[in-house]
Enzyme design. Structure first.
Site, mmCIF file in Angstrom:
data_model
loop_
_atom_site.group_PDB
_atom_site.id
_atom_site.type_symbol
_atom_site.label_atom_id
_atom_site.label_comp_id
_atom_site.label_asym_id
_atom_site.label_seq_id
_atom_site.Cartn_x
_atom_site.Cartn_y
_atom_site.Cartn_z
ATOM 1 C CB CYS A 17 5.377 -4.165 -0.004
ATOM 2 S SG CYS A 17 6.214 -2.645 -0.403
ATOM 3 C CE1 TYR A 18 1.868 1.130 5.746
ATOM 4 C CE2 TYR A 18 0.004 -0.389 5.674
ATOM 5 C CZ TYR A 18 0.648 0.701 6.232
ATOM 6 O OH TYR A 18 0.073 1.350 7.287
ATOM 7 C CD GLU A 50 2.057 -8.728 -5.071
ATOM 8 O OE1 GLU A 50 2.730 -9.597 -4.490
ATOM 9 O OE2 GLU A 50 1.947 -7.568 -4.666
ATOM 10 N N GLY A 67 0.836 -1.197 0.000
ATOM 11 C CA GLY A 67 0.000 0.000 0.000
ATOM 12 C C GLY A 67 0.865 1.238 0.000
ATOM 13 C CE LYS A 87 -14.530 -10.564 -20.078
ATOM 14 N NZ LYS A 87 -15.787 -9.825 -20.110
ATOM 15 C CG HIS A 134 5.051 -5.732 -4.614
ATOM 16 N ND1 HIS A 134 3.793 -5.563 -4.088
ATOM 17 C CD2 HIS A 134 5.745 -4.625 -4.285
ATOM 18 C CE1 HIS A 134 3.722 -4.394 -3.478
ATOM 19 N NE2 HIS A 134 4.904 -3.804 -3.577
ATOM 20 C CG ASP A 171 -18.665 -10.747 -18.332
ATOM 21 O OD1 ASP A 171 -17.823 -11.629 -18.590
ATOM 22 O OD2 ASP A 171 -18.382 -9.551 -18.177
#
Ligand code: XMP
Length: 538
Positions: free
Chosen positions: A104-105, A197, A77, A394, A195, A252
């Protein structure tokens, strides 16, 4: 440290769906506002782990008790733990006895809450690629890491941890982050400064895999299991009542309709509003597929006269969008009434629409475009929502579509906006312009398919420009429309790059359009990325 009251949550419509929808093992991601929090969820879903993202303000002791996570991740963040009112998780996070990973944060928060120290970044900020090397000790979280001695990671931090909390040990360091990887293995608390990710931490997925394995996740989040669960939930929610579904032909709403139809059969009626702004052959395709192939009760509302009549003389993009949005709701309501007594409205809402974003400013964001799709109906109609895709991203919707047997050609279709060709026809929309645009668009898409590029491109279309230009064909002068080809790559439509077609491809396409489409004598290629452009022209 004294904390100010947390900032308000970004506004979102109230959820009228049962709060706890899944019996799967659950992981909770507490969001502190990182730009990449959604990527954490993506990485976990790829591992068949069910997770939800919730803003830190919402995570209270009672929330935690109800959610009952099997593990928790604290996201990155933009804040600093030194700031007044710095975002913090409740202490209960560390008392549940479940594994916690701070990123991280999230790492700094963990240290701050558990008795370590964080220092303001002064000359030690680190942004971008870095290399982490291991210390002597082994850690289950790092299985498969450091085979070649070091790992590339992505750092993005100003402050840094200067003293780790009691019980923690260091397992990896980088030149600017001596506490790049720390852990308290006994309590299964892990904290990383980088990070895992993002794409630029190439082995980040391994780290998440290890984390969920040691937390005991069964990997029970599969589309097969989801389909069965969803069907049972739809049946339980709807009982014997009628449901209506606005079908646009997009992925969708199509997947939602097929899933609901599988659950409740002819209690579902789909309403397909044809506003006269569809592409070539589109209405026929949708009607054939759902009415003839799937045998669903389907109302094909051909309302093109109404929409095109209302758009006469209108050239302002926002007025066009609002007119179409308003009429769409009117028409949908009219046809929905004809179904008689339907109390439920089905929508293809996805998880990214549901995630509450962390808003530090609390201020309103600027409206770039008034988006219109079938969403927006429920507030006006006062119906109960059935949203079976609410928990999916998605690509998971596409996987579910495949699971349900929807043809690949349908699942892989490029997105098409609710206002349709109206926003690809800058200026006033007329039937004549729409006919020209439809033909040119069909040629362009055909070219893309012939060259095997369709699946590489997020979205491609032609915009018919409101200018006429002079040309020469044969021995004669022409004075016809110019058009622009638009093709972009994108991950989520939020940002986009223009597609780098070869000159040969562009030349061949321009020649075909000019030869095959009467009314266009000039073809241009739009090479604007987003931002600063948007994908659509209006
Ligand atoms: P922009 O033009 O804002 O588009 O870069 C981003 C993505 O959203 C689609 N789009 C819409 N989709 N209703 C929709 O359902 C709308 O009003 C709408 N406007 C744009 C656009 O096609 C692209 O995929």
């Amino acid at each position: 440290m004294r904390h100010r009251a947390p900032p308000p949550l970004a506004k979102r419509p109230p959820c009228r769906y049962p709060a706890r929808m899944t019996q799967h093992d659950r992981l909770l991601i507490i969001d502190f506002g990182s730009q990449v929090t959604q990527l954490i969820a993506r990485r976990l879903r790829e591992l068949n782990v069910y997770c939800e993202i919730h803003p830190f303000q919402k995570v209270t002791d009672s929330f935690l008790a109800e959610f009952a996570p099997k593990a928790i991740i604290l996201s990155g963040g933009p804040a600093s733990v030194f700031a007044n009112g710095a975002p913090m998780p409740p202490q209960a996070v560390f008392e549940l006895g479940v594994p916690v990973l701070g990123i991280c944060y999230g790492q700094q928060v963990m240290m701050h809450c558990l008795g370590g120290k964080v220092e303001r970044g002064q000359g030690t900020a680190e942004f971008g690629r870095a290399y982490v090397t291991p210390t002597a000790d082994r850690l289950a979280l790092l299985e498969g890491w450091f085979d070649t001695g070091r790992e590339q990671v992505w750092m993005s931090h100003g402050d840094h941890v200067s003293e780790i909390a009691p019980g923690f040990q260091v397992y990896g360091t980088s030149p600017n982050a001596p506490f790049a990887i720390t852990a308290d293995p006994a309590r299964r608390f892990f904290a990383v400064q980088f990070h895992p990710e993002v794409h630029h931490t190439p082995k980040g997925a391994t780290l998440y895999r290890n984390f969920v394995r040691l937390a005991g996740f069964r990997g029970d989040w599969t589309m097969g299991a989801y389909r069965e669960d969803a069907i049972a939930r739809i049946r339980a929610q709807v009982g014997g009542e009628q449901v209506i579904c606005g079908l646009s032909g997009g992925v969708d709403s199509s997947v939602a309709a097929v899933l609901i139809h599988e659950a409740i059969g002819d209690q579902l009626t789909c309403v397909f509003v044809d506003h006269g702004l569809l592409r070539q052959g589109e209405a026929e395709q949708v009607v054939t597929m759902f009415r003839d192939h799937y045998n669903m009760p389907l109302i094909h509302a051909d309302e093109s006269d109404l929409f095109l009549g209302a758009l006469e003389g209108v050239s302002d993009p926002e007025v066009k969008r609002k007119t179409i949005g308003r009429l769409f709701i009117e028409v949908f309501e009219k046809h929905a009434k004809s179904v008689g007594g339907a109390r439920f409205l089905a929508q293809g809402t996805l998880y990214p629409d549901v995630i509450e974003s962390v808003s530090f400013s609390g201020g309103p964001s600027v409206t770039i475009k008034s988006h219109h799709n079938v969403g927006g109906l429920p507030e006006k109609m006062g119906m109960t929502l059935v949203e079976p895709l609410r928990e999916l991203f998605k690509d998971e919707v596409r996987a579910l579509g495949r699971e349900l047997g929807l043809p690949a050609s349908f699942i892989g279709r490029h997105p098409f906006p609710g206002p349709g060709l109206a926003i690809r026809c800058p200026g006033e929309v007329t039937r004549e312009k729409l006919a020209i645009l439809r033909q040119a668009d069909a040629v362009f898409i055909d070219q893309i398919r012939r060259h095997g590029l369709y699946d590489e491109i997020w979205q491609a279309f032609v915009a018919l420009l409101p200018v006429k230009t002079v040309g020469v064909m044969g021995d004669g002068r022409t004075y016809d429309h110019a058009c622009a080809l638009r093709a972009v790559t994108s991950v989520d439509g939020m940002t986009a790059d223009y597609y780098p077609f070869t000159h040969d491809f562009l030349g061949e396409t321009a020649t075909r359009i000019i030869n095959e489409v009467r009314g266009i004598n000039r073809v241009t290629y739009d090479i604007t990325s987003k931002p600063p452009g948007t994908i659509e022209w209006e």
